[in-house]
Design an enzyme around this catalytic site. Structure first.
Site, PDB file in Angstrom:
ATOM      1  N   ARG A  29       0.844  -1.190   0.000  1.00 10.44           N
ATOM      2  CA  ARG A  29       0.000   0.000   0.000  1.00 10.44           C
ATOM      3  C   ARG A  29       0.880   1.240   0.000  1.00 10.44           C
ATOM      4  O   ARG A  29       1.644   1.449   0.943  1.00 10.44           O
ATOM      5  CB  ARG A  29      -0.890   0.021   1.256  1.00 10.44           C
ATOM      6  CG  ARG A  29      -1.742  -1.231   1.449  1.00 10.44           C
ATOM      7  CD  ARG A  29      -3.056  -1.142   0.708  1.00 10.44           C
ATOM      8  NE  ARG A  29      -3.749  -2.420   0.674  1.00 10.44           N
ATOM      9  CZ  ARG A  29      -4.838  -2.704   1.403  1.00 10.44           C
ATOM     10  NH1 ARG A  29      -5.342  -1.801   2.220  1.00 10.44           N
ATOM     11  NH2 ARG A  29      -5.431  -3.880   1.289  1.00 10.44           N
ATOM     12  N   GLU A  40       0.448   4.142   0.815  1.00 11.50           N
ATOM     13  CA  GLU A  40      -0.137   5.204   1.637  1.00 11.50           C
ATOM     14  C   GLU A  40       0.955   6.080   2.230  1.00 11.50           C
ATOM     15  O   GLU A  40       1.933   5.580   2.753  1.00 11.50           O
ATOM     16  CB  GLU A  40      -0.973   4.588   2.766  1.00 11.50           C
ATOM     17  CG  GLU A  40      -2.232   3.930   2.249  1.00 11.50           C
ATOM     18  CD  GLU A  40      -2.961   3.123   3.329  1.00 11.50           C
ATOM     19  OE1 GLU A  40      -2.404   2.977   4.418  1.00 11.50           O
ATOM     20  OE2 GLU A  40      -4.082   2.660   3.042  1.00 11.50           O
ATOM     21  N   ARG A  91      -0.386   2.144  13.199  1.00  9.75           N
ATOM     22  CA  ARG A  91      -1.011   0.899  12.756  1.00  9.75           C
ATOM     23  C   ARG A  91      -0.983   0.685  11.250  1.00  9.75           C
ATOM     24  O   ARG A  91      -1.636  -0.206  10.734  1.00  9.75           O
ATOM     25  CB  ARG A  91      -2.426   0.779  13.297  1.00  9.75           C
ATOM     26  CG  ARG A  91      -3.300   1.984  13.061  1.00  9.75           C
ATOM     27  CD  ARG A  91      -4.624   1.764  13.754  1.00  9.75           C
ATOM     28  NE  ARG A  91      -5.615   2.700  13.260  1.00  9.75           N
ATOM     29  CZ  ARG A  91      -6.897   2.579  13.468  1.00  9.75           C
ATOM     30  NH1 ARG A  91      -7.364   1.555  14.144  1.00  9.75           N
ATOM     31  NH2 ARG A  91      -7.745   3.463  13.007  1.00  9.75           N
ATOM     32  N   HIS A  92      -0.217   1.494  10.539  1.00  8.84           N
ATOM     33  CA  HIS A  92      -0.095   1.328   9.087  1.00  8.84           C
ATOM     34  C   HIS A  92       1.317   0.928   8.680  1.00  8.84           C
ATOM     35  O   HIS A  92       2.292   1.417   9.233  1.00  8.84           O
ATOM     36  CB  HIS A  92      -0.475   2.625   8.377  1.00  8.84           C
ATOM     37  CG  HIS A  92      -1.939   2.894   8.371  1.00  8.84           C
ATOM     38  ND1 HIS A  92      -2.558   3.626   9.351  1.00  8.84           N
ATOM     39  CD2 HIS A  92      -2.920   2.500   7.517  1.00  8.84           C
ATOM     40  CE1 HIS A  92      -3.861   3.683   9.113  1.00  8.84           C
ATOM     41  NE2 HIS A  92      -4.112   3.006   7.998  1.00  8.84           N
ATOM     42  N   GLU A 128      -9.272  -2.054  13.779  1.00  8.65           N
ATOM     43  CA  GLU A 128      -9.837  -2.887  12.722  1.00  8.65           C
ATOM     44  C   GLU A 128      -8.774  -3.859  12.226  1.00  8.65           C
ATOM     45  O   GLU A 128      -7.713  -3.446  11.787  1.00  8.65           O
ATOM     46  CB  GLU A 128     -10.298  -1.970  11.573  1.00  8.65           C
ATOM     47  CG  GLU A 128     -10.836  -2.700  10.367  1.00  8.65           C
ATOM     48  CD  GLU A 128     -10.497  -1.974   9.076  1.00  8.65           C
ATOM     49  OE1 GLU A 128     -10.688  -0.745   9.007  1.00  8.65           O
ATOM     50  OE2 GLU A 128     -10.023  -2.649   8.142  1.00  8.65           O
ATOM     51  N   SER A 171     -11.466  -6.536   7.015  1.00 10.51           N
ATOM     52  CA  SER A 171     -12.611  -6.108   6.231  1.00 10.51           C
ATOM     53  C   SER A 171     -13.104  -7.315   5.469  1.00 10.51           C
ATOM     54  O   SER A 171     -12.299  -8.130   5.022  1.00 10.51           O
ATOM     55  CB  SER A 171     -12.223  -5.014   5.243  1.00 10.51           C
ATOM     56  OG  SER A 171     -12.521  -3.762   5.777  1.00 10.51           O
ATOM     57  N   ARG A 210      -1.220  -6.709  12.453  1.00 15.83           N
ATOM     58  CA  ARG A 210      -2.179  -6.068  13.362  1.00 15.83           C
ATOM     59  C   ARG A 210      -2.758  -7.067  14.349  1.00 15.83           C
ATOM     60  O   ARG A 210      -2.896  -6.772  15.541  1.00 15.83           O
ATOM     61  CB  ARG A 210      -3.337  -5.439  12.570  1.00 15.83           C
ATOM     62  CG  ARG A 210      -3.000  -4.087  12.028  1.00 15.83           C
ATOM     63  CD  ARG A 210      -4.297  -3.369  11.625  1.00 15.83           C
ATOM     64  NE  ARG A 210      -3.985  -2.128  10.932  1.00 15.83           N
ATOM     65  CZ  ARG A 210      -4.905  -1.299  10.454  1.00 15.83           C
ATOM     66  NH1 ARG A 210      -6.195  -1.602  10.574  1.00 15.83           N
ATOM     67  NH2 ARG A 210      -4.548  -0.186   9.855  1.00 15.83           N
TER      68      ARG A 210
END
Lengths: 431, 431
Positions: B208, B210, B216-217, B354, B357, B405
């Site tokens: 990712r 991002e 948490r990323h 989270e 998903s 996570r």
């Protein structure tokens, strides 16, 4: 996950005279005058369904996903002893006419068509079997190693340098820096050994930017990596790989008997693999086949011939080739004590194709620095690697097995792409 | 792999009064006037070694790799009831002074130092434990699913398009084309379901791009993906994930009792996880905490508060949040039958974070085309995906669990980087 309603096709023989609910794909449908015969397939196998009266006239296409309810009835016409007398068919997902026939024994289409329509080609039972077996290979690989005290590791595929330095590396921009895709987890698996885990394995993708398209090369493949600390020598690693493959073969034979039968593959009983030094192998090639080998290596033809020779002499498709010359192996390879021109390294050839490279690694800091220098490599580029060897790096070594190649060789598949769900080569980045 | 010579530290109590050969690292050494005490660590644990006469004076540094031979002697001074009276120590790999103390109970260094010196920080028993537990999480994940008829799949990380289209994708040159690194195996796992495997899982890296750095990323992480065909609805998927996590927790508790004790973690007995619709969750946040949520989602603070609320009310750290609005979920998400503004989707929140998903996917071709159009997406870009739905794509759905996570939440680790062997973020591409 309760599936109180659904029964698998393979379970029907336990439900004779009961009403069951089946789900799957229409493998084939044959309409007679008053009755239709539908072969339903699901993940567990096949079953014949008999459709009468109104249902017999229903428009059903091959490869549609359906839900079928009916009664399980004994019959001696079917191999599994049962068939379904259908009460109702519910269309879950209608299939348009498929672009080529997938339900014949073999798909009659060229490789590109098969790969372009991967989802459909996998509906063919033989093609389907390949990746069930592949899954079982990985399961048994992991199982064997875990029982021997190995820890599964997850190491980064985005790195700041290529493990072997230089060529054949994919690179990409990474937040203002340049990143490289891992060609192997080599340095990382060594690090995890030294971090105290001692014995580690990883099953993960690796990336090679090689420009040549051959039937045994992929630009992305799955590497099953093993690394072991506190070894006495590289022979221990060959013994480990030998035992590991014996375990994998036994497990696949047991768990995938149907798949192997379908593919007409009889896996051999494996024993101890023969070993040849590279020098011995080259000499045999010369004497037996008048074949000259490239300097310090075997070429593809040589690997094939030596495999034939071994198969004939020892009745096994596997052979270890050992002691490749120092100048031909990476800088981290342990030198042979008796002759530092040679290394404590090995390849494993299976039916004429190399499926493994392995060996003991240098663990002594000074020796490692010397090795880098002798290869003409820039010490600064490897500082983050070499520095670790100042902090108690134990004797260690390991090997890697290419999953797709192992699968292909096991199943007599000529092109490794057919043993890859979605292969990547210079011309193929889809589907 | 025979290790006829080597005995593990954990096996010594079976060899009282025998001569044994141990290998490992020097965890600590304490020199008294005539005797030295050395704690040896290997992959199985620790043992005290007593060095007398000449050997007591040997220069030994912490973290050196050594081979120790000696006699196993009973003692009531040690927890395991034995110690080694050493005859000989062989230095396998000498450790220079290490840059920070790793053998205290906790490493007193900041996160950057810990991550920069990953191999050394993992020598700390607590840090070491994290990745042993992580390995066991993956093992039990795979075990549970294989027993339920799942096939492990290996799908490409080099792709010709981002799965969700557009943002946050790494791209790279690929033989004259542009390739993207997979953000998730979403499309491929769906394809493998439709290819006839029905139930598939994958454990593999995802990428990712991002730009935000948070605790948490990560820009590369390990995704444990699950996809299931022929489902009746998304509730089935939540039930599956619930059972899967119960199994993982039980297995980790059993197999990693020592590691959990060291980390002072007591894992709860898991039962059925409570479920809240997003709307209910938002309402609770408003009523109980005067907290307004962003449109159609929970923010980080909201996830924390709802977890606290659930923990208090139901005594469980897990809660499913369901039925996210259609406009907030990807184009492939199944719409809710009763209200097409909502989807048959869910997130799983664990201790305020989270970790999953998931949801049912659209399997009807026409509905999928409509969904793409309603999101304003260009149909041509998704043709290779949508075309598959013309050939019997069964009802299906799945979910993905972020391995790092899950590990972090399980072990009360605040920053997901500490639950990652070699984390990658905007600032970190090494070691």
């Amino acid at each position: 996950m309760d599936e109180y309603q659904r029964v698998l096709t393979s379970e029907c023989s336990n439900h004779v005279n009961e009403d069951v609910n089946l789900k799957g794909w229409v493998h084939r449908v044959r309409h007679l005058r008053k009755v239709s015969f539908l072969i339903l397939k699901d993940r567990s196998g096949f079953i014949q369904c008999v459709l009468e009266s109104k249902i017999a006239k229903m428009k059903i296409t091959n490869e549609s996903a359906v839900e079928i309810s009916g009664k399980v009835v004994s019959t001696n016409q079917q191999e599994n002893g049962v068939e379904i007398h259908v009460d109702n068919i519910k269309m879950l997902s209608y299939a348009a006419p498929i672009p080529f026939e997938v339900n014949n024994d073999e798909i009659e289409a060229n490789l590109d068509t098969i790969l372009n329509h991967r989802v459909l080609s996998m509906r063919n039972p033989k093609v389907q079997s390949i990746f069930r077996i592949q899954s079982k290979i990985v399961e048994s690989f992991q199982e064997y190693l875990r029982n021997k005290g190995f820890t599964q590791i997850f190491t980064p595929k985005l790195t700041s340098q290529g493990a072997e330095g230089g060529a054949n590396v994919f690179s990409l921009p990474y937040f203002g820096k340049e990143a490289y895709l891992a060609q192997s987890p080599q340095f990382y698996k060594q690090k995890m050994v030294a971090a105290g885990y001692e014995r580690v394995f990883e099953v993960a993708p690796v990336f090679r930017a090689e420009e040549h398209n051959s039937s045994r090369h992929l630009n992305e493949y799955t590497s099953m990596d093993v690394e072991v600390g506190f070894i006495e020598g590289y022979e221990e690693l060959m013994k480990l790989e030998n035992q590991l493959l014996i375990h994998i073969f036994e497990k696949v034979k047991l768990a995938c008997a149907n798949e192997l039968k379908l593919l007409n593959i009889e896996l051999p009983e494996l024993k101890e693999f023969p070993q040849l030094t590279l020098q011995e192998a080259q000499q045999i090639l010369k004497e037996q086949f008048e074949k000259t080998s490239p300097d310090g290596d075997l070429d593809r033809e040589g690997e094939k011939l030596i495999s034939q020779y071994i198969e004939k002499k020892y009745l096994t498709p596997f052979v270890f080739i050992t002691n490749y010359p120092t100048r031909k192996r990476p800088m981290y390879t342990m030198l042979n004590q008796n002759n530092t021109e040679l290394t404590d390294s090995f390849d494993l050839i299976y039916k004429g194709v190399e499926i493994t490279s392995g060996g003991q690694r240098i663990h002594d800091y000074q020796q490692l620095i010397k090795s880098l220098a002798s290869k003409g490599l820039d010490l600064d580029n490897f500082k983050s690697y070499t520095d670790l060897f100042r902090f108690g790096f134990p004797p260690h070594g390991g090997f890697a097995i290419g999953l797709e190649r192992l699968t292909a060789q096991m199943l007599n598949i000529n092109n490794v792409r057919e043993a890859t769900a979605f292969p990547r080569d210079c011309d193929r980045l889809t589907p």
